[in-house]
Scaffold this motif. Structure first.
Motif, PDB file in Angstrom:
ATOM      1  N   ILE A 108      39.216  44.395  32.867  1.00 20.81           N
ATOM      2  CA  ILE A 108      38.871  43.483  33.953  1.00 20.81           C
ATOM      3  C   ILE A 108      37.741  42.599  33.447  1.00 20.81           C
ATOM      4  O   ILE A 108      36.794  43.097  32.823  1.00 20.81           O
ATOM      5  N   ARG A 115      41.695  40.227  37.019  1.00 20.59           N
ATOM      6  CA  ARG A 115      42.655  40.911  36.165  1.00 20.59           C
ATOM      7  C   ARG A 115      43.133  39.954  35.073  1.00 20.59           C
ATOM      8  O   ARG A 115      42.994  38.733  35.191  1.00 20.59           O
ATOM      9  N   GLU A 186      48.305  46.556  36.159  1.00 16.97           N
ATOM     10  CA  GLU A 186      47.070  46.137  35.496  1.00 16.97           C
ATOM     11  C   GLU A 186      45.883  47.011  35.895  1.00 16.97           C
ATOM     12  O   GLU A 186      45.067  47.383  35.043  1.00 16.97           O
ATOM     13  N   ILE A 187      45.767  47.353  37.166  1.00 17.97           N
ATOM     14  CA  ILE A 187      44.648  48.190  37.607  1.00 17.97           C
ATOM     15  C   ILE A 187      44.765  49.593  37.020  1.00 17.97           C
ATOM     16  O   ILE A 187      43.767  50.180  36.557  1.00 17.97           O
ATOM     17  N   LEU A 191      41.695  50.902  34.703  1.00 20.90           N
ATOM     18  CA  LEU A 191      40.780  51.908  35.239  1.00 20.90           C
ATOM     19  C   LEU A 191      40.957  53.285  34.610  1.00 20.90           C
ATOM     20  O   LEU A 191      40.018  54.094  34.632  1.00 20.90           O
ATOM     21  N   ILE A 223      41.350  55.531  41.196  1.00 21.30           N
ATOM     22  CA  ILE A 223      42.154  54.396  40.735  1.00 21.30           C
ATOM     23  C   ILE A 223      43.056  53.901  41.867  1.00 21.30           C
ATOM     24  O   ILE A 223      43.170  52.699  42.119  1.00 21.30           O
ATOM     25  N   GLY A 227      42.972  50.342  43.706  1.00 21.79           N
ATOM     26  CA  GLY A 227      44.215  49.597  43.554  1.00 21.79           C
ATOM     27  C   GLY A 227      44.819  49.200  44.893  1.00 21.79           C
ATOM     28  O   GLY A 227      45.260  48.056  45.075  1.00 21.79           O
ATOM     29  N   MET A 230      43.120  46.372  46.437  1.00 18.86           N
ATOM     30  CA  MET A 230      43.391  45.097  45.765  1.00 18.86           C
ATOM     31  C   MET A 230      44.830  44.638  45.934  1.00 18.86           C
ATOM     32  O   MET A 230      45.209  43.591  45.422  1.00 18.86           O
ATOM     33  N   THR A 286      34.807  47.818  31.726  1.00 17.22           N
ATOM     34  CA  THR A 286      35.628  48.050  32.917  1.00 17.22           C
ATOM     35  C   THR A 286      34.884  48.923  33.919  1.00 17.22           C
ATOM     36  O   THR A 286      35.015  48.730  35.135  1.00 17.22           O
ATOM     37  N   ALA A 290      34.465  47.670  37.645  1.00 12.23           N
ATOM     38  CA  ALA A 290      35.040  48.463  38.736  1.00 12.23           C
ATOM     39  C   ALA A 290      33.959  48.953  39.692  1.00 12.23           C
ATOM     40  O   ALA A 290      34.157  48.972  40.917  1.00 12.23           O
TER      41      ALA A 290
END
Length: 336
Positions: A108, A115, A186-187, A191, A223, A227, A230, A286, A290
Motif C-alpha cells: 500500500i 492500493r 490486493e488487500i 496485509l 485483514i 478489507g 474498504m 504496509t 494499514a
C-alpha cells in the motif's frame, strides 16, 4: 513468438519471467542495473535473487523501458510499491490502448494509502491501456523458479481481461484462477506481510506453534476487517489471496517478511535487519499504512498496532506479545 515486458528483475519478476518463457513467450526483462542486465543476457543467471537457476534463453534484459515495451501487449509490473507511481509515469509514452497492465506487487502506498491498481489507474489513463490485472497468491519465487506446483489468482474488474492474463500464465506447474474482487486480492496480498512479520517475531522469540497459529488466525480476522471496510468480498480472504498467501508467508523461511520478523525477535534493530537483507521488506511500510488507515476508519487491529509499535516506537517484541495476550476478554466473533 509473442513478447511480454516484465518490469523488475528481482526474484519474483525473474520467476514469473520463467513461467512466461515456459509458455513460449519472449520475455523482455527490465532492470535498472547494467551489471544485472549483462549477467542475464550473457550467463542466463540472476545469482543475487535466484541463485543456482539457469534462465531460459528466451528471456533477455535491458535497462531501456522503451526497448522492453516495444512490440508488447502485456506489461507486468513486479516492483516495490514505492516505485510503482514513478515507473507508470515513465512507461506511459510507450503504451497503446491494447496494452494490458498486470501487477504482482504486494503493498500500500505509504503517502496516499492507495492500493497498487489505484496508483496505476491514477497515472495511466483508461484510454491509454486495455485494463489492469492483479496477480497474487501463495507463491515463493524460489519454488516457482524450480517449477514446483504453485497456484495463484488473477483479479480484474473485467472478467475477459482477467481470463486473458490467466491464459498467458497457466501451465502444468503454475495454476491460475480468476477472481473479480480486485480490492480483496490486493488487500489480502499486502496485509498478510504484516502478519508474516509477527510470525517471524513469534519464532524469533521461541513462542512456538500454538502462538503462531493464533497469530495467523486472528491476523486473518484483522485483514478481513479492514478489507471489508474498504469494499472487499469476504470470501476472497478464505481463498488463495487471503488464507493461502498468509499460510505460505507466515510459515516459510523463503519469506523476507518472516525473516525480518525473526531477526527482530532475535534482538536485532530494524535498521540492522533491513541493511543486512538488502531487499525491500514490503511489510514494514504496509504496517505503517494499514495502522494509519485503521485509525482513520476506526477499525480494530490490535496485532497490526502491536507490530507497528515494535517497528516504529521501539517497543520490545516480548512486551508487545504480553500486552496482546493481556487484553480484556472478548468473544471470538465480536466486532469481526
Amino acid at each position: 513468438m509473442p513478447k511480454v515486458a516484465v518490469l523488475g528483475a528481482g526474484s519474483w519478476g525473474t520467476a514469473l519471467s520463467i513461467v512466461l518463457a515456459d509458455n513460449q513467450f519472449d520475455v523482455a526483462l527490465w532492470s535498472r542495473r547494467e551489471e544485472q542486465v549483462f549477467e542475464i543476457n550473457d550467463r542466463h543467471t540472476n545469482e543475487k535473487y535466484l541463485p543456482d537457476r539457469t534462465l531460459p534463453t528466451s528471456i533477455y534484459a535491458s535497462t531501456s523501458l522503451e526497448e522492453v515495451l516495444q512490440d508488447t501487449k502485456y506489461v507486468l509490473l513486479v516492483l516495490p510499491t514505492k516505485s510503482i507511481r514513478q515507473i507508470c509515469r515513465q512507461i506511459l509514452p510507450y503504451l497503446t490502448p491494447e496494452h494490458v497492465i498486470i501487477h504482482s506487487s504486494k503493498g500500500i502506498e505509504i503517502e496516499t494509502h492507495k492500493r497498487i491498481s489505484e496508483i496505476i489507474q491514477e497515472e495511466i489513463p483508461a484510454q491509454s491501456c486495455k485494463g489492469t490485472v492483479v496477480l497474487s497468491g501463495p507463491s515463493h519465487a524460489e519454488e516457482v523458479s524450480m517449477r514446483l506446483p504453485t497456484t495463484v489468482v488473477v483479479a480484474s474488474d473485467v472478467l475477459k481481461t482477467a481470463e486473458e492474463v490467466q491464459d498467458i500464465f497457466i501451465n502444468k506447474h503454475f495454476r491460475v484462477y480468476t477472481n473479480p474482487d480486485v480490492i480483496g486480492v490486493e488487500i489480502g496480498g499486502a496485509l498478510k506481510n504484516i502478519i508474516a512479520l509477527g510470525a517471524g517475531l513469534n519464532d524469533g522469540l521461541g513462542f512456538g506453534d500454538n502462538a503462531k497459529a493464533a497469530l495467523m488466525t486472528r491476523g486473518l480476522t484483522e485483514i478481513s476487517r479492514l478489507g471489508l471496510e474498504m469494499g472487499a468480498n469476504p470470501l476472497t480472504f478464505a481463498g488463495l489471496a487471503g488464507i493461502g498467501d498468509l499460510i505460505a508467508t507466515c510459515t516459510s523461511k523463503h519469506s523476507r517478511n518472516w525473516r525480518c520478523g525473526y531477526a527482530l525477535g532475535q534482538g536485532q534493530s530494524l535498521d540492522e535487519v533491513l541493511s543486512s537483507m538488502g531487499m525491500v521488506v514490503e511489510g514494514v511500510n504496509t504496517t505503517k499504512a494499514a495502522y494509519q488507515i485503521a485509525l482513520s476508519q476506526n477499525v480494530d487491529m490490535p496485532i497490526t498496532k502491536a507490530i507497528y509499535q515494535v517497528l516504529f516506537e521501539g517497543k520490545l517484541p516480548r512486551q508487545a506479545v504480553e500486552d496482546l495476550m493481556g487484553r480484556g476478554r472478548t468473544q471470538e466473533l465480536e466486532n469481526y
